[in-house]
Design a protein around this motif. Structure first.
Motif, PDB file in Angstrom:
ATOM      1  N   ILE A 118      -8.478  -7.729  -4.256  1.00  0.00           N
ATOM      2  CA  ILE A 118      -8.772  -6.279  -4.346  1.00  0.00           C
ATOM      3  C   ILE A 118      -9.710  -6.040  -5.537  1.00  0.00           C
ATOM      4  O   ILE A 118      -9.554  -6.616  -6.611  1.00  0.00           O
ATOM      5  N   HIS A 119     -10.741  -5.182  -5.322  1.00  0.00           N
ATOM      6  CA  HIS A 119     -11.690  -4.901  -6.399  1.00  0.00           C
ATOM      7  C   HIS A 119     -12.058  -3.420  -6.445  1.00  0.00           C
ATOM      8  O   HIS A 119     -11.590  -2.635  -5.602  1.00  0.00           O
ATOM      9  N   ARG A 123       0.883  -1.179   0.000  1.00  0.00           N
ATOM     10  CA  ARG A 123       0.000   0.000   0.000  1.00  0.00           C
ATOM     11  C   ARG A 123       0.910   1.215   0.000  1.00  0.00           C
ATOM     12  O   ARG A 123       1.529   1.518   1.021  1.00  0.00           O
ATOM     13  N   ASP A 137      -2.954  -6.524  -3.300  1.00  0.00           N
ATOM     14  CA  ASP A 137      -3.279  -7.516  -2.271  1.00  0.00           C
ATOM     15  C   ASP A 137      -4.114  -8.605  -2.925  1.00  0.00           C
ATOM     16  O   ASP A 137      -4.308  -8.590  -4.147  1.00  0.00           O
ATOM     17  N   TRP A 142     -14.087   3.305  -2.280  1.00  0.00           N
ATOM     18  CA  TRP A 142     -14.108   3.712  -0.869  1.00  0.00           C
ATOM     19  C   TRP A 142     -12.867   4.532  -0.531  1.00  0.00           C
ATOM     20  O   TRP A 142     -12.941   5.555   0.149  1.00  0.00           O
ATOM     21  N   THR A 143     -11.736   4.090  -1.032  1.00  0.00           N
ATOM     22  CA  THR A 143     -10.474   4.782  -0.726  1.00  0.00           C
ATOM     23  C   THR A 143     -10.501   6.212  -1.282  1.00  0.00           C
ATOM     24  O   THR A 143     -10.147   7.173  -0.587  1.00  0.00           O
ATOM     25  N   HIS A 182     -12.991  -1.375  -3.317  1.00  0.00           N
ATOM     26  CA  HIS A 182     -11.908  -0.852  -2.474  1.00  0.00           C
ATOM     27  C   HIS A 182     -11.414   0.487  -3.015  1.00  0.00           C
ATOM     28  O   HIS A 182     -11.141   1.422  -2.260  1.00  0.00           O
TER      29      HIS A 182
END
Ligand code: 2NL
Length: 366
Positions: free
Chosen positions: A224-225, A192, A221, A231-232, A228
Protein backbone atom coordinates in the motif's frame (compact mmCIF):
# COMPACT_ATOMS: atom_id res chain seq x y z
CA UNK A 1 -103.48 13.03 52.65
CA UNK A 2 -100.80 11.96 55.14
CA UNK A 3 -97.61 13.96 55.50
CA UNK A 4 -95.50 11.14 54.07
CA UNK A 5 -97.84 10.77 51.11
CA UNK A 6 -97.67 14.50 50.32
CA UNK A 7 -93.86 14.55 50.57
CA UNK A 8 -93.71 11.51 48.29
CA UNK A 9 -96.02 13.07 45.69
CA UNK A 10 -94.06 16.32 45.78
CA UNK A 11 -90.76 14.43 45.47
CA UNK A 12 -91.97 12.30 42.56
CA UNK A 13 -93.27 15.28 40.63
CA UNK A 14 -90.15 17.36 41.09
CA UNK A 15 -87.73 14.50 40.44
CA UNK A 16 -89.57 13.72 37.20
CA UNK A 17 -89.24 17.39 36.24
CA UNK A 18 -85.48 17.65 37.03
CA UNK A 19 -83.88 18.78 33.80
CA UNK A 20 -80.34 17.65 34.44
CA UNK A 21 -78.03 15.88 36.89
CA UNK A 22 -77.21 19.13 38.74
CA UNK A 23 -80.92 19.83 39.36
CA UNK A 24 -81.34 16.23 40.54
CA UNK A 25 -78.50 16.63 43.04
CA UNK A 26 -80.20 19.73 44.47
CA UNK A 27 -83.36 17.64 45.01
CA UNK A 28 -81.42 14.80 46.64
CA UNK A 29 -80.00 17.24 49.17
CA UNK A 30 -83.43 18.80 49.69
CA UNK A 31 -85.07 15.44 50.57
CA UNK A 32 -82.35 13.12 51.81
CA UNK A 33 -79.58 15.51 52.87
CA UNK A 34 -78.81 16.15 56.56
CA UNK A 35 -81.24 19.07 56.63
CA UNK A 36 -83.64 17.36 54.19
CA UNK A 37 -87.37 16.93 54.75
CA UNK A 38 -87.25 13.11 54.78
CA UNK A 39 -84.30 13.18 57.16
CA UNK A 40 -86.30 15.52 59.43
CA UNK A 41 -89.12 12.96 59.53
CA UNK A 42 -86.62 10.19 60.38
CA UNK A 43 -85.42 12.24 63.32
CA UNK A 44 -88.99 12.51 64.75
CA UNK A 45 -89.00 8.71 65.19
CA UNK A 46 -86.69 9.04 68.20
CA UNK A 47 -89.21 11.16 70.08
CA UNK A 48 -92.22 8.84 69.49
CA UNK A 49 -93.75 6.27 71.85
CA UNK A 50 -92.98 2.65 70.91
CA UNK A 51 -96.57 2.17 69.66
CA UNK A 52 -96.49 5.21 67.43
CA UNK A 53 -93.06 4.22 66.13
CA UNK A 54 -94.46 0.81 65.12
CA UNK A 55 -96.90 2.34 62.66
CA UNK A 56 -95.03 5.50 61.61
CA UNK A 57 -91.60 3.80 61.35
CA UNK A 58 -92.35 1.58 58.34
CA UNK A 59 -94.26 4.43 56.69
CA UNK A 60 -91.30 6.83 56.95
CA UNK A 61 -88.82 4.11 55.92
CA UNK A 62 -91.00 3.40 52.87
CA UNK A 63 -90.99 7.11 51.97
CA UNK A 64 -87.20 7.24 52.22
CA UNK A 65 -86.88 4.15 50.03
CA UNK A 66 -89.36 5.53 47.48
CA UNK A 67 -87.52 8.85 47.18
CA UNK A 68 -84.16 7.05 46.93
CA UNK A 69 -85.51 4.81 44.15
CA UNK A 70 -87.02 7.75 42.26
CA UNK A 71 -83.73 9.65 42.43
CA UNK A 72 -81.77 6.62 41.16
CA UNK A 73 -84.20 5.93 38.32
CA UNK A 74 -84.18 9.57 37.19
CA UNK A 75 -80.38 9.64 37.46
CA UNK A 76 -80.12 6.67 35.08
CA UNK A 77 -82.40 8.41 32.58
CA UNK A 78 -80.54 11.72 32.76
CA UNK A 79 -77.13 10.02 32.45
CA UNK A 80 -78.29 8.09 29.40
CA UNK A 81 -79.61 11.32 27.88
CA UNK A 82 -76.32 13.12 28.61
CA UNK A 83 -74.37 10.31 26.92
CA UNK A 84 -76.69 10.39 23.91
CA UNK A 85 -76.21 14.13 23.58
CA UNK A 86 -72.42 13.79 23.88
CA UNK A 87 -72.30 11.06 21.25
CA UNK A 88 -74.51 13.06 18.92
CA UNK A 89 -72.24 16.11 19.30
CA UNK A 90 -69.11 14.02 18.73
CA UNK A 91 -70.01 12.17 15.56
CA UNK A 92 -66.94 11.42 13.46
CA UNK A 93 -66.73 12.54 9.88
CA UNK A 94 -64.89 9.58 8.42
CA UNK A 95 -64.44 11.41 5.11
CA UNK A 96 -62.08 13.97 6.73
CA UNK A 97 -58.35 13.47 6.00
CA UNK A 98 -56.42 12.07 8.98
CA UNK A 99 -54.53 14.65 11.01
CA UNK A 100 -50.77 14.48 10.51
CA UNK A 101 -48.90 12.56 13.20
CA UNK A 102 -45.84 14.33 14.64
CA UNK A 103 -42.78 12.85 12.99
CA UNK A 104 -39.13 13.02 14.03
CA UNK A 105 -36.24 13.39 11.61
CA UNK A 106 -32.80 11.90 11.13
CA UNK A 107 -30.05 14.11 12.59
CA UNK A 108 -27.61 15.43 9.92
CA UNK A 109 -24.72 13.70 11.75
CA UNK A 110 -26.50 10.34 11.50
CA UNK A 111 -27.39 11.06 7.88
CA UNK A 112 -23.79 11.89 6.95
CA UNK A 113 -22.49 8.82 8.82
CA UNK A 114 -24.95 6.67 6.83
CA UNK A 115 -23.81 8.27 3.57
CA UNK A 116 -20.14 7.67 4.46
CA UNK A 117 -20.77 4.05 5.46
CA UNK A 118 -22.51 3.52 2.12
CA UNK A 119 -19.78 5.17 0.05
CA UNK A 120 -17.01 3.24 1.80
CA UNK A 121 -18.98 -0.02 1.65
CA UNK A 122 -18.83 0.31 -2.15
CA UNK A 123 -15.03 0.67 -1.83
CA UNK A 124 -14.85 -2.53 0.23
CA UNK A 125 -14.61 -1.00 3.72
CA UNK A 126 -16.39 -2.56 6.72
CA UNK A 127 -17.66 -0.45 9.62
CA UNK A 128 -15.78 -1.05 12.90
CA UNK A 129 -16.88 0.20 16.32
CA UNK A 130 -15.38 0.21 19.81
CA UNK A 131 -15.75 1.68 23.30
CA UNK A 132 -16.01 5.42 23.93
CA UNK A 133 -14.37 4.87 27.32
CA UNK A 134 -10.84 3.75 26.54
CA UNK A 135 -7.61 3.21 28.38
CA UNK A 136 -4.63 5.37 27.54
CA UNK A 137 -2.72 2.51 25.90
CA UNK A 138 -5.25 2.16 23.04
CA UNK A 139 -5.94 5.89 22.80
CA UNK A 140 -2.35 7.18 22.98
CA UNK A 141 0.49 4.69 23.50
CA UNK A 142 -0.44 2.34 20.61
CA UNK A 143 -0.71 5.40 18.39
CA UNK A 144 2.88 6.42 19.05
CA UNK A 145 1.93 9.24 21.39
CA UNK A 146 4.42 9.05 24.29
CA UNK A 147 3.77 10.08 27.92
CA UNK A 148 5.10 13.54 27.14
CA UNK A 149 2.66 14.20 24.28
CA UNK A 150 0.67 17.45 24.82
CA UNK A 151 -2.65 15.81 23.75
CA UNK A 152 -2.38 13.70 26.92
CA UNK A 153 -2.45 16.79 29.18
CA UNK A 154 -5.23 16.88 31.79
CA UNK A 155 -6.69 20.01 30.21
CA UNK A 156 -7.01 18.41 26.75
CA UNK A 157 -8.52 15.02 27.59
CA UNK A 158 -11.30 13.83 29.95
CA UNK A 159 -9.84 11.34 32.42
CA UNK A 160 -11.69 9.07 34.86
CA UNK A 161 -10.50 8.58 38.43
CA UNK A 162 -10.53 4.79 37.81
CA UNK A 163 -7.45 2.84 36.76
CA UNK A 164 -7.63 0.54 33.73
CA UNK A 165 -7.44 -3.24 34.35
CA UNK A 166 -3.89 -3.32 32.94
CA UNK A 167 -2.88 -0.34 35.11
CA UNK A 168 -3.30 2.53 32.65
CA UNK A 169 -5.59 5.57 32.89
CA UNK A 170 -9.23 5.45 31.79
CA UNK A 171 -10.40 8.29 29.52
CA UNK A 172 -12.97 9.35 26.95
CA UNK A 173 -11.40 8.52 23.57
CA UNK A 174 -10.07 11.59 21.77
CA UNK A 175 -10.28 9.95 18.32
CA UNK A 176 -11.61 6.68 16.88
CA UNK A 177 -8.08 5.41 16.15
CA UNK A 178 -8.21 3.01 19.17
CA UNK A 179 -11.03 1.18 17.37
CA UNK A 180 -8.64 0.52 14.50
CA UNK A 181 -5.86 -0.67 16.81
CA UNK A 182 -8.33 -3.05 18.47
CA UNK A 183 -9.51 -4.32 15.07
CA UNK A 184 -5.93 -4.91 13.86
CA UNK A 185 -5.15 -6.83 17.07
CA UNK A 186 -8.36 -8.88 16.82
CA UNK A 187 -8.53 -9.55 13.09
CA UNK A 188 -5.02 -9.06 11.71
CA UNK A 189 -4.35 -8.12 8.08
CA UNK A 190 -5.37 -7.43 5.35
CA UNK A 191 -7.95 -4.91 6.56
CA UNK A 192 -10.20 -2.22 5.12
CA UNK A 193 -12.29 -0.46 7.78
CA UNK A 194 -13.90 2.82 8.68
CA UNK A 195 -14.45 3.73 12.33
CA UNK A 196 -17.20 6.34 12.79
CA UNK A 197 -18.27 7.57 16.22
CA UNK A 198 -18.31 10.05 19.07
CA UNK A 199 -15.02 11.46 20.34
CA UNK A 200 -14.22 13.88 23.18
CA UNK A 201 -11.81 16.73 23.81
CA UNK A 202 -11.67 19.23 26.64
CA UNK A 203 -12.43 22.10 24.30
CA UNK A 204 -15.46 24.40 24.03
CA UNK A 205 -15.97 27.54 21.96
CA UNK A 206 -17.82 28.71 18.83
CA UNK A 207 -16.13 26.10 16.62
CA UNK A 208 -15.33 23.35 19.18
CA UNK A 209 -17.70 21.21 21.25
CA UNK A 210 -16.42 18.86 24.00
CA UNK A 211 -18.04 15.97 22.10
CA UNK A 212 -17.96 15.69 18.33
CA UNK A 213 -18.00 13.02 15.63
CA UNK A 214 -15.14 11.60 13.70
CA UNK A 215 -14.71 9.02 11.02
CA UNK A 216 -11.36 7.38 10.46
CA UNK A 217 -10.41 5.03 7.67
CA UNK A 218 -7.70 2.38 7.65
CA UNK A 219 -6.34 0.12 4.91
CA UNK A 220 -3.70 -2.49 5.73
CA UNK A 221 -2.35 -4.67 2.95
CA UNK A 222 0.86 -5.50 1.08
CA UNK A 223 2.43 -2.76 -1.03
CA UNK A 224 0.00 0.00 0.00
CA UNK A 225 1.32 3.47 -0.91
CA UNK A 226 0.32 7.15 -1.00
CA UNK A 227 -1.24 6.70 -4.45
CA UNK A 228 -3.87 4.38 -2.93
CA UNK A 229 -4.59 7.00 -0.26
CA UNK A 230 -4.97 9.84 -2.78
CA UNK A 231 -7.29 7.84 -5.07
CA UNK A 232 -9.42 6.70 -2.15
CA UNK A 233 -9.80 10.24 -0.80
CA UNK A 234 -10.63 11.66 -4.24
CA UNK A 235 -13.15 8.93 -4.98
CA UNK A 236 -14.85 9.27 -1.60
CA UNK A 237 -15.04 13.08 -1.75
CA UNK A 238 -16.49 13.09 -5.28
CA UNK A 239 -19.17 10.63 -4.20
CA UNK A 240 -19.89 12.43 -0.93
CA UNK A 241 -20.20 15.93 -2.43
CA UNK A 242 -21.83 14.48 -5.57
CA UNK A 243 -19.40 16.49 -7.65
CA UNK A 244 -16.94 14.99 -10.16
CA UNK A 245 -15.03 18.29 -10.20
CA UNK A 246 -13.67 17.90 -6.65
CA UNK A 247 -9.88 18.50 -6.69
CA UNK A 248 -7.68 17.77 -3.69
CA UNK A 249 -4.21 18.96 -2.79
CA UNK A 250 -2.00 16.92 -0.46
CA UNK A 251 0.20 18.97 1.84
CA UNK A 252 3.00 17.59 4.07
CA UNK A 253 2.01 17.50 7.72
CA UNK A 254 2.77 15.69 10.94
CA UNK A 255 0.86 13.16 13.05
CA UNK A 256 2.58 10.79 15.48
CA UNK A 257 0.62 7.83 14.06
CA UNK A 258 1.45 8.35 10.37
CA UNK A 259 4.71 8.75 8.47
CA UNK A 260 4.69 10.48 6.11
CA UNK A 261 1.63 12.52 7.08
CA UNK A 262 -0.40 14.56 4.62
CA UNK A 263 -3.27 16.95 5.05
CA UNK A 264 -5.81 17.07 2.23
CA UNK A 265 -7.20 20.42 1.10
CA UNK A 266 -10.16 20.69 -1.25
CA UNK A 267 -10.38 23.35 -3.96
CA UNK A 268 -13.26 25.84 -3.91
CA UNK A 269 -14.47 28.80 -5.93
CA UNK A 270 -15.70 32.07 -4.43
CA UNK A 271 -19.18 32.75 -5.87
CA UNK A 272 -20.86 35.91 -4.51
CA UNK A 273 -18.57 35.72 -1.51
CA UNK A 274 -19.54 32.11 -0.77
CA UNK A 275 -17.31 29.07 -1.06
CA UNK A 276 -18.50 26.52 -3.60
CA UNK A 277 -16.51 23.27 -3.59
CA UNK A 278 -14.98 22.20 -6.90
CA UNK A 279 -12.08 22.96 -9.22
CA UNK A 280 -8.42 23.55 -8.45
CA UNK A 281 -7.84 26.01 -5.64
CA UNK A 282 -4.96 27.51 -7.64
CA UNK A 283 -7.22 29.12 -10.29
CA UNK A 284 -7.97 32.86 -9.99
CA UNK A 285 -10.98 33.41 -7.69
CA UNK A 286 -10.40 29.99 -6.13
CA UNK A 287 -8.80 28.79 -2.90
CA UNK A 288 -7.92 25.69 -0.86
CA UNK A 289 -9.79 24.61 2.25
CA UNK A 290 -8.25 22.25 4.79
CA UNK A 291 -10.43 19.16 5.02
CA UNK A 292 -8.78 16.16 6.64
CA UNK A 293 -5.61 14.58 7.98
CA UNK A 294 -4.07 11.36 6.70
CA UNK A 295 -0.87 9.50 5.98
CA UNK A 296 0.90 6.17 5.77
CA UNK A 297 0.46 4.27 9.06
CA UNK A 298 3.60 4.68 11.18
CA UNK A 299 5.48 1.35 11.33
CA UNK A 300 5.59 1.58 15.12
CA UNK A 301 1.74 1.67 15.18
CA UNK A 302 1.63 -1.38 12.89
CA UNK A 303 4.04 -3.14 15.23
CA UNK A 304 2.07 -2.28 18.39
CA UNK A 305 -1.06 -3.51 16.60
CA UNK A 306 0.49 -6.96 16.33
CA UNK A 307 1.59 -6.90 12.69
CA UNK A 308 5.01 -7.05 10.98
CA UNK A 309 5.61 -3.63 9.36
CA UNK A 310 8.05 -5.19 6.85
CA UNK A 311 5.19 -7.35 5.59
CA UNK A 312 2.18 -5.01 5.97
CA UNK A 313 1.78 -1.35 5.10
CA UNK A 314 -1.23 0.89 5.22
CA UNK A 315 -2.78 4.30 4.99
CA UNK A 316 -5.17 6.02 7.38
CA UNK A 317 -7.20 9.19 7.48
CA UNK A 318 -9.42 11.08 9.91
CA UNK A 319 -12.22 13.61 9.27
CA UNK A 320 -14.72 15.51 11.40
CA UNK A 321 -18.24 14.30 10.54
CA UNK A 322 -19.91 17.42 11.95
CA UNK A 323 -17.75 19.61 9.74
CA UNK A 324 -18.53 17.46 6.69
CA UNK A 325 -22.26 17.83 7.43
CA UNK A 326 -21.90 21.62 7.74
CA UNK A 327 -20.01 21.83 4.45
CA UNK A 328 -22.51 19.70 2.54
CA UNK A 329 -25.77 20.97 4.05
CA UNK A 330 -24.86 24.57 4.85
CA UNK A 331 -25.25 24.90 8.63
CA UNK A 332 -23.10 27.68 10.06
CA UNK A 333 -23.09 26.97 13.81
CA UNK A 334 -21.59 23.74 15.15
CA UNK A 335 -23.11 24.21 18.61
CA UNK A 336 -26.67 23.97 17.21
CA UNK A 337 -25.88 20.34 16.30
CA UNK A 338 -26.06 19.35 19.96
CA UNK A 339 -28.75 21.70 21.33
CA UNK A 340 -31.56 19.28 20.53
CA UNK A 341 -33.83 22.13 19.33
CA UNK A 342 -36.75 20.45 17.54
CA UNK A 343 -37.11 23.41 15.14
CA UNK A 344 -33.48 23.09 14.02
CA UNK A 345 -33.95 19.33 13.64
CA UNK A 346 -37.11 19.81 11.55
CA UNK A 347 -35.24 22.26 9.33
CA UNK A 348 -31.95 20.41 8.86
CA UNK A 349 -33.10 16.82 9.57
CA UNK A 350 -33.80 14.12 7.00
CA UNK A 351 -36.74 11.78 6.47
CA UNK A 352 -36.17 8.41 8.13
CA UNK A 353 -37.73 6.68 5.14
CA UNK A 354 -35.56 8.25 2.42
CA UNK A 355 -32.47 6.07 2.29
CA UNK A 356 -29.37 7.67 0.79
CA UNK A 357 -28.12 5.85 -2.27
CA UNK A 358 -25.23 6.56 -4.56
CA UNK A 359 -27.44 6.47 -7.65
CA UNK A 360 -30.14 8.71 -6.25
CA UNK A 361 -27.91 10.95 -4.18
CA UNK A 362 -28.77 11.65 -0.60
CA UNK A 363 -32.20 11.17 0.86
CA UNK A 364 -34.91 13.76 0.64
CA UNK A 365 -35.27 16.26 3.45
CA UNK A 366 -37.68 15.45 6.31
C1 2NL B 1 -6.48 14.41 12.19
C2 2NL B 1 -6.82 13.40 11.22
C3 2NL B 1 -5.93 11.21 11.33
C4 2NL B 1 -5.33 8.93 11.42
C5 2NL B 1 -6.17 9.96 11.77
C6 2NL B 1 -4.81 6.65 12.11
C7 2NL B 1 -5.28 5.53 12.74
C8 2NL B 1 -4.44 4.46 12.92
C9 2NL B 1 -3.16 4.51 12.49
C10 2NL B 1 -2.74 5.67 11.88
CL1 2NL B 1 -5.00 3.09 13.72
N1 2NL B 1 -3.53 6.71 11.70
N2 2NL B 1 -5.63 7.68 11.94
C11 2NL B 1 -4.28 9.19 10.58
C12 2NL B 1 -4.04 10.48 10.15
C13 2NL B 1 -4.87 11.50 10.51
O1 2NL B 1 -6.83 12.14 11.76
O2 2NL B 1 -6.58 15.56 11.92
N3 2NL B 1 -6.05 13.93 13.36
C14 2NL B 1 -5.55 14.74 14.41
Amino acid sequence: MSETQSIENDAKARIAAAADLAALEVLRVEFLGKQGSVSALMKTLGKMSPEERQTRGPEIQALRQAVTDELAARKDVLEAEALEAKLAAETLDLTLPASEAPCGSVHPVSQVMDELAEIFADLGFAVATGPEIEDDWYNFTALNMPESHPARAMHDTFYFPDTAPKGGKMLLRTHTSPVQVRTMLAEGAPLRIIAPGRVYRSDSDATHTPMFHQIEGLVIDKGIHLGHLKWTLETFLKAFFENEDIVIRLRPSYFPFTEPSVEADVGFELVDGKRVLGGSGDKPGHGWMELLGSGMVNRRVIEMSGLDPDEWQGFAFGIGVDRLAMLKYGMDDLRAFFDGDARWLQHYGFSALAQPTLSAGVGERA
